[in-house]
Design a protein around this motif. Sequence first.
Motif, PDB file in Angstrom:
ATOM      1  N   ASP A  41      11.624   1.642   3.797  1.00 37.33           N
ATOM      2  CA  ASP A  41      11.250   0.308   4.276  1.00 37.33           C
ATOM      3  C   ASP A  41       9.897  -0.076   3.676  1.00 37.33           C
ATOM      4  O   ASP A  41       8.887   0.590   3.940  1.00 37.33           O
ATOM      5  N   PRO A  42       9.825  -1.130   2.869  1.00 37.46           N
ATOM      6  CA  PRO A  42       8.557  -1.453   2.199  1.00 37.46           C
ATOM      7  C   PRO A  42       7.430  -1.802   3.158  1.00 37.46           C
ATOM      8  O   PRO A  42       6.254  -1.635   2.820  1.00 37.46           O
ATOM      9  N   GLU A  43       7.764  -2.257   4.358  1.00 39.35           N
ATOM     10  CA  GLU A  43       6.732  -2.606   5.335  1.00 39.35           C
ATOM     11  C   GLU A  43       6.299  -1.419   6.187  1.00 39.35           C
ATOM     12  O   GLU A  43       5.235  -1.469   6.803  1.00 39.35           O
ATOM     13  N   ASP A  44       7.106  -0.367   6.220  1.00 41.36           N
ATOM     14  CA  ASP A  44       6.784   0.786   7.065  1.00 41.36           C
ATOM     15  C   ASP A  44       7.458   2.035   6.506  1.00 41.36           C
ATOM     16  O   ASP A  44       8.312   2.644   7.157  1.00 41.36           O
TER      17      ASP A  44
END
Length: 339
Positions: A41-44
Amino acid sequence: MEFLDAAHGDCCLIRWPGHAMLIDGGPAGTWRRSLKRRLNDPEDPVRSFDAVIVTHTDDDHIAGILDLVQANADAHDDHRPLPYAIGELWFTFPTKPPAEATPNEQDAYGASLRQGNNLAELARKLRIRWRAADLVPGWTTDLHGLNVTVLAPPVEATERLATMWKWDAEPAGFTGSTRRPDYGPYNAASLALHLEYQGVSALISGDSRGSVITNGLLRAPHLTADGALTVNVLHVPHHGSGANSRPEFFERIRAETYVISTVATNRHGHPHPEVLGWIVGSRAKEESYRLVFTNPPAASVREKLTALQRGRCFQIVEREPGRPSVTAYPSSLAASILP
């Protein structure tokens, strides 16, 4: 603490400040469908694990872990940086199928054996520290503030798997189900873990029997003088199978959140409606708690839940469509410790 969409299997991602642990990886397809997506997940993103744990070598627990480690092996072979850092690999597995198994059982156990061997070979190739001998009831370790205690399996379960180890008789007082107890030798060797971080606790059951878990809690010891335990998150044993629990298990072990990892189309009918009744029956009508499902339950389960909810305060939570996981903790019923 997140439980991923692992279809009829299990996959749990646990994080605490600066650290992470992955317990089981679900069956074939979980890696592609949800686990790889969640980790990347690029955000997390989650790219480093203090421990990657396989509770036992059944396909619905080990397959996604094999895919994860294979991703590192592919990168190793291509002389690329490894995509995931794995501090330790925890799992045990037998050396051959049970001697007394039927031909069909031999095939099933043989498949699990091959998967266990494949994971062991990958661990050796990548020089991952493989922890197995320590995984006995009562063993405790501190992983950067996360206290982990092994509750199961009993030593005899792993020592006697190759001879089709059978469970002892039920402890006195453990009654309440007409289902034949789960005698599966690989489930008998399933890890069960108690986790605690700064007052937040969870019990990860794998496919263990409830009576074996409570014996492990007594040995640890974690149960109070009256034989009770309260945790923030209880991972319900064996996807809510009535062959692995009894009413007394849920009377002894209470939780803020009960997690059931399964899918409506599973061929075993998990969770069994009677198990839901045991959970709810162990709690006062005015008590607040949550039942968390990693996938929408079957119509028969929904019907049972609707009946159980009348006059009670518990909440039903399902993984949102399109999301790879559902969060079991922090919850709306507890203050978050994690930043």
